[in-house]
Design an enzyme around this catalytic site. Structure first.
Site, short mmCIF file in Angstrom:
data_model
loop_
_atom_site.label_atom_id
_atom_site.label_comp_id
_atom_site.label_asym_id
_atom_site.label_seq_id
_atom_site.Cartn_x
_atom_site.Cartn_y
_atom_site.Cartn_z
N ARG A 235 119.03 -28.76 24.33
CA ARG A 235 120.59 -28.76 25.05
C ARG A 235 121.49 -29.14 23.65
NH1 ARG A 235 118.82 -26.36 28.53
NH2 ARG A 235 118.33 -26.27 30.23
N HIS A 283 122.52 -19.16 24.28
CA HIS A 283 122.03 -19.79 25.37
C HIS A 283 121.01 -18.18 25.63
CE1 HIS A 283 120.72 -22.69 28.07
NE2 HIS A 283 119.90 -22.44 27.91
P1 NDP Z 1 108.94 -30.50 28.60
O1 NDP Z 1 109.15 -31.19 30.19
O2 NDP Z 1 107.20 -29.57 29.09
O3 NDP Z 1 108.11 -31.39 27.16
C1 NDP Z 1 109.34 -32.46 27.00
C2 NDP Z 1 108.62 -33.10 25.59
O4 NDP Z 1 109.51 -33.56 25.38
C3 NDP Z 1 107.60 -33.67 25.97
O5 NDP Z 1 106.28 -33.71 25.21
C4 NDP Z 1 107.77 -35.00 25.99
O6 NDP Z 1 107.47 -36.19 25.18
C5 NDP Z 1 108.96 -34.59 24.54
N1 NDP Z 1 110.11 -35.97 25.35
C6 NDP Z 1 110.36 -35.99 26.17
N2 NDP Z 1 110.86 -37.44 25.76
C7 NDP Z 1 110.76 -38.23 24.56
C8 NDP Z 1 111.70 -38.96 23.30
N3 NDP Z 1 112.46 -39.86 24.10
N4 NDP Z 1 111.12 -38.44 22.25
C9 NDP Z 1 110.17 -38.50 22.06
N5 NDP Z 1 109.80 -36.77 22.44
C10 NDP Z 1 109.99 -37.14 24.41
O7 NDP Z 1 110.13 -29.93 28.54
P2 NDP Z 1 109.66 -28.13 27.88
O8 NDP Z 1 109.35 -27.50 27.12
O9 NDP Z 1 109.51 -27.09 29.85
O10 NDP Z 1 111.36 -27.64 28.14
C11 NDP Z 1 112.05 -28.34 27.41
C12 NDP Z 1 113.47 -28.55 27.34
O11 NDP Z 1 113.83 -27.28 26.59
C13 NDP Z 1 114.68 -28.15 28.27
O12 NDP Z 1 114.80 -29.66 29.02
C14 NDP Z 1 115.69 -27.77 27.98
O13 NDP Z 1 116.33 -28.29 27.74
C15 NDP Z 1 115.33 -26.82 26.92
N6 NDP Z 1 115.53 -25.18 27.27
C16 NDP Z 1 116.19 -24.02 26.87
C17 NDP Z 1 116.23 -22.93 26.80
C18 NDP Z 1 116.90 -22.00 25.93
O14 NDP Z 1 116.99 -20.56 26.91
N7 NDP Z 1 117.64 -22.19 25.16
C19 NDP Z 1 115.17 -22.46 27.98
C20 NDP Z 1 114.11 -23.71 28.78
C21 NDP Z 1 113.98 -24.88 28.13
P3 NDP Z 1 105.46 -36.33 25.95
O15 NDP Z 1 104.69 -34.72 26.17
O16 NDP Z 1 105.64 -37.61 25.80
O17 NDP Z 1 105.67 -36.53 27.86
C1 OXD Z 2 116.08 -23.50 30.99
C2 OXD Z 2 116.78 -23.17 30.77
O1 OXD Z 2 116.38 -25.04 31.12
O2 OXD Z 2 117.22 -21.62 30.46
O3 OXD Z 2 115.28 -23.31 31.48
O4 OXD Z 2 117.83 -23.51 29.20
#
Ligand code: NDP
Ligand code: OXD
Length: 320
Positions: A235, A283
């Site tokens: 993000r 994006h």
């Molecule tokens: P998940 O919710 O599956 O995973 C999040 C990960 O981040 C987990 O491993 C979590 O740790 C870790 N995390 C969260 N908070 C912290 C913190 N404070 N400190 C350390 N680690 C932390 O998310 P996704 O993998 O599904 O997606 C990640 C992000 O990618 C989405 O939220 C979105 O913003 C972005 N995205 C972007 C896209 C694009 O096209 N650019 C498309 C899709 C998504 P733990 O394992 O301990 O819970």
């Molecule tokens: C998502 C994105 O969060 O597309 O899936 O950014």
């Protein structure tokens, strides 16, 4: 739910807040996938009291208060920051997100492509080629390159495993300790400095929450090995934008690949466009395929309505 709905076999309504260009397509597609619901666009709901599910991308703040019978809010996307940013979310209504193999596949491609580009210093190869210079700029193998993935969730763990399979010395950073095959896992704030110190290429795949807002900042860049590469596909809010160009100027970073921005679309006058050390994608790292995404959303709604477990349920206390 009213007796009238039970008697007719109808389940109520689903409301959609989606981009204007595909709104009608989404309405018709979801209507086909969920024939037991009436599906309406945001501004066309005849009876707000019948709405059970709101399927949204960046809905207007406070707008969900219109639906007193809402059972769940469904994010069209893996990230739910665009939902939680609403200060007037209806209290206690569960939030579901949309994930799936299509999304992880696309993100894996984007991350591997750009890690390989940074690893091979591809911008130097392209510059030499454009200047018709035969410059043999040989790089170490991937096994000698340390990649750090911030966030080992659905997307981060999948990308990290793919990078390790390419030979990269890969680590990941998470909130809680966890196992991830072939990946060195660093958990929690106490482990962050050690994780950063071994990240020649840093990939951000964290959710945007109060704890991660602005995490890619001058202080963090200074903790990376000098001349590290940065990829932010999570993000725009993760990056303190004013800190990026100084970090490139000072050599803390060699290059940045950005897919996400605080303001999207990125305004034409934004200084990132003019900086040759910053690669910009709009994006598109991993966009949900509406066909596959629609099917996942419909399946999650059905499971949720039936009281079955839903993997994509968000923890509201953590915001992801
Ligand atoms: P998940 O919710 O599956 O995973 C999040 C990960 O981040 C987990 O491993 C979590 O740790 C870790 N995390 C969260 N908070 C912290 C913190 N404070 N400190 C350390 N680690 C932390 O998310 P996704 O993998 O599904 O997606 C990640 C992000 O990618 C989405 O939220 C979105 O913003 C972005 N995205 C972007 C896209 C694009 O096209 N650019 C498309 C899709 C998504 P733990 O394992 O301990 O819970
Ligand atoms: C998502 C994105 O969060 O597309 O899936 O950014």
């Amino acid at each position: 739910m009213s007796d009238r709905l039970e008697d007719t076999g109808r389940r109520g309504a689903v409301v959609l807040h989606v981009g204007a260009s595909r709104a009608l397509w989404w309405r018709d597609h979801m209507g086909t996938l969920l024939p037991e619901y009436d599906v309406h666009l945001w501004d066309e709901v005849p009876d707000p009291a019948q709405v059970r599910f709101a399927v949204v991308w960046k809905h207007p703040a406070g707008g969900l208060q219109r639906f007193p019978g809402l059972q769940a809010i469904v994010s069209i996307g893996a990230g739910v920051d665009h939902v939680f940013v609403d200060p007037d979310l209806p209290m206690g209504v569960p939030v579901l997100r949309t994930t799936g193999p299509d999304l992880t596949q696309r993100m894996r491609e984007y991350i591997c492509l750009n890690v390989l580009r940074l690893h091979r210093r591809d911008w130097e190869v392209r510059a030499a080629s454009a200047a018709r210079e035969w410059r043999q700029n040989v790089q170490p193998p991937a096994t000698a390159r340390r990649v750090g993935v911030m966030g080992l969730g659905n997307l981060g763990a999948d990308a990290a495993i793919a990078l390790a399979a390419l030979g990269f010395d890969t680590a990941g950073w998470t909130r809680r300790p966890r196992d991830c095959p072939g990946i060195a896992v660093y958990a929690g704030d106490a482990a962050r400095a050690a994780f950063l110190a071994r990240s020649d290429i840093l990939v951000c795949l964290l959710p945007l929450t109060p704890a991660t807002d602005g995490i890619l900042n001058a202080d963090l860049f200074a903790q990376l090995p000098h001349g590290a590469g940065l990829i932010n596909a999570a993000r725009g809010g993760h990056l303190v934008e004013e800190d990026l160009i100084p970090a490139l100027d000072q050599g803390h970073l060699c290059r940045a690949v950005l897919d996400v921005f605080r303001t999207e679309p990125l305004p034409p006058e934004h200084p990132f466009w003019a900086d040759a050390r910053i690669d910009i994608t709009p994006h598109t790292a991993s966009m949900i395929d509406p066909e596959a995404g629609g099917r996942l959303i419909a399946e999650n709604i059905r499971r949720f309505a039936a009281g079955a477990p839903v993997d994509d349920l968000v923890d509201p206390t953590q915001g992801y």
